[in-house]
Design an enzyme around this catalytic site. Structure first.
Site, PDB file in Angstrom:
ATOM      1  N   SER A 101       5.977   1.218  14.526  1.00 15.21           N
ATOM      2  CA  SER A 101       5.016   0.114  14.567  1.00 15.21           C
ATOM      3  C   SER A 101       5.602  -1.092  13.868  1.00 15.21           C
ATOM      4  O   SER A 101       6.354  -0.961  12.887  1.00 15.21           O
ATOM      5  CB  SER A 101       3.709   0.508  13.867  1.00 15.21           C
ATOM      6  OG  SER A 101       2.820  -0.596  13.795  1.00 15.21           O
ATOM      7  N   TYR A 110      -0.414   3.492   6.260  1.00 20.75           N
ATOM      8  CA  TYR A 110       0.103   3.562   7.630  1.00 20.75           C
ATOM      9  C   TYR A 110       1.452   2.850   7.721  1.00 20.75           C
ATOM     10  O   TYR A 110       2.393   3.352   8.347  1.00 20.75           O
ATOM     11  CB  TYR A 110      -0.910   2.927   8.585  1.00 20.75           C
ATOM     12  CG  TYR A 110      -0.438   2.778  10.009  1.00 20.75           C
ATOM     13  CD1 TYR A 110      -0.324   3.891  10.837  1.00 20.75           C
ATOM     14  CD2 TYR A 110      -0.130   1.525  10.542  1.00 20.75           C
ATOM     15  CE1 TYR A 110       0.103   3.749  12.158  1.00 20.75           C
ATOM     16  CE2 TYR A 110       0.288   1.381  11.854  1.00 20.75           C
ATOM     17  CZ  TYR A 110       0.403   2.500  12.657  1.00 20.75           C
ATOM     18  OH  TYR A 110       0.809   2.364  13.954  1.00 20.75           O
TER      19      TYR A 110
END
Length: 261
Positions: A145, A156
């Site tokens: 990501s 995350y």
């Protein structure tokens, strides 16, 4: 071999295949001739396989909890049993469960984010590598990501930073066995509403505001100032999974409209 046949004769594992980008990858690989093991912990993955088979493709579903090494090992064993080998592993499991400033995360939430977005890729690579080493060949594509630099998702971000690191390090070790390892780093992506949400709890007003901060930062960071489509994420994943990228390994490609993460 034509572009439409890039995966003919290849056994391809696609994790997180029930929804979103993973579903798009599984459908596209099968359409290009691949034998797909579509893996998810949701029974919804059976519907994806049914769609592939109805279109004349070759696929089987497998339910596994890839947050555990046992689940990842069972997945790889299933692929070998069904197809005889593992040519390609596409690791797509992961995603933000909560969006909030770091000081608001609880200890259990931080651990859950890391388990969700790092360990499925780590365990799946570990489970597949011995098979690929015996074959003296294989391709791994990890989905990271651009949120390694992003607001309200620190755990995350840390997990996806780990995915980038393991991509580079495994590539360094595995190249001598004919194994390539790369990653794409998607930016914000427009996808149909999740049928199995990562977080089913009703968000508080603060949580709504914090998530909007993620959306705003994602669009502002992108040179294109928009979210991408599922198809725009699937295409570079398939490129890395195919022989078209035969001279690329250890790379992380941002796919975020100019947001480099």
């Amino acid at each position: 071999m034509s572009r439409a046949d890039r995966f003919t004769g290849k056994s391809v594992i696609v994790t997180g295949a029930a929804q979103g980008i993973g579903r798009g990858v599984a459908l596209a690989v099968a359409a290009e001739g691949g034998q797909v093991l579509a893996v998810d912990r949701s029974v919804v993955v059976d519907e994806v396989v049914a769609e592939i088979v109805a279109a004349g493709g070759s696929a089987a579903s497998f339910q596994a909890d890839l947050e555990t090494f046992a689940g990842a090992s069972a997945m790889v064993s299933e692929a070998v049993t069904r197809f005889g080998r593992v040519d390609v592993l596409i690791n797509n499991v992961g995603g933000t469960i909560w969006a909030k400033p770091f000081e608001h995360y609880e200890e259990a939430q931080i651990e859950a984010e890391i388990r969700r977005s790092l360990f499925p890729t780590l365990w799946s690579c570990r489970a597949a590598l011995p098979v690929m080493i015996r074959q003296q060949g294989g391709t791994i594509v990890n989905v990271s990501s651009v949120a390694t630099r992003g607001v309200h998702r620190v755990p995350y971000s840390a997990a996806k930073g780990g995915v980038n690191a393991l991509t580079a390090s495994i590539a360094m070790e595995a190249t001598r066995h004919g194994i390539r390892v790369n990653a794409t780093a998607p930016g914000g992506t427009e996808a149909p509403p999740r049928r199995i949400p990562r977080n089913a709890a009703q968000p508080s007003p603060d949580e709504v505001s914090w998530y909007q901060g993620v959306v705003d930062q994602t669009i502002d960071s992108s040179l294109m100032h928009r979210y991408g489509t599922v198809d725009e994420q699937v295409a570079p994943i398939l490129f890395f999974a195919s022989d078209e990228s035969s001279y690329i390994t250890g790379s992380v490609l941002p796919v975020g409209g100019g947001d480099l993460g």
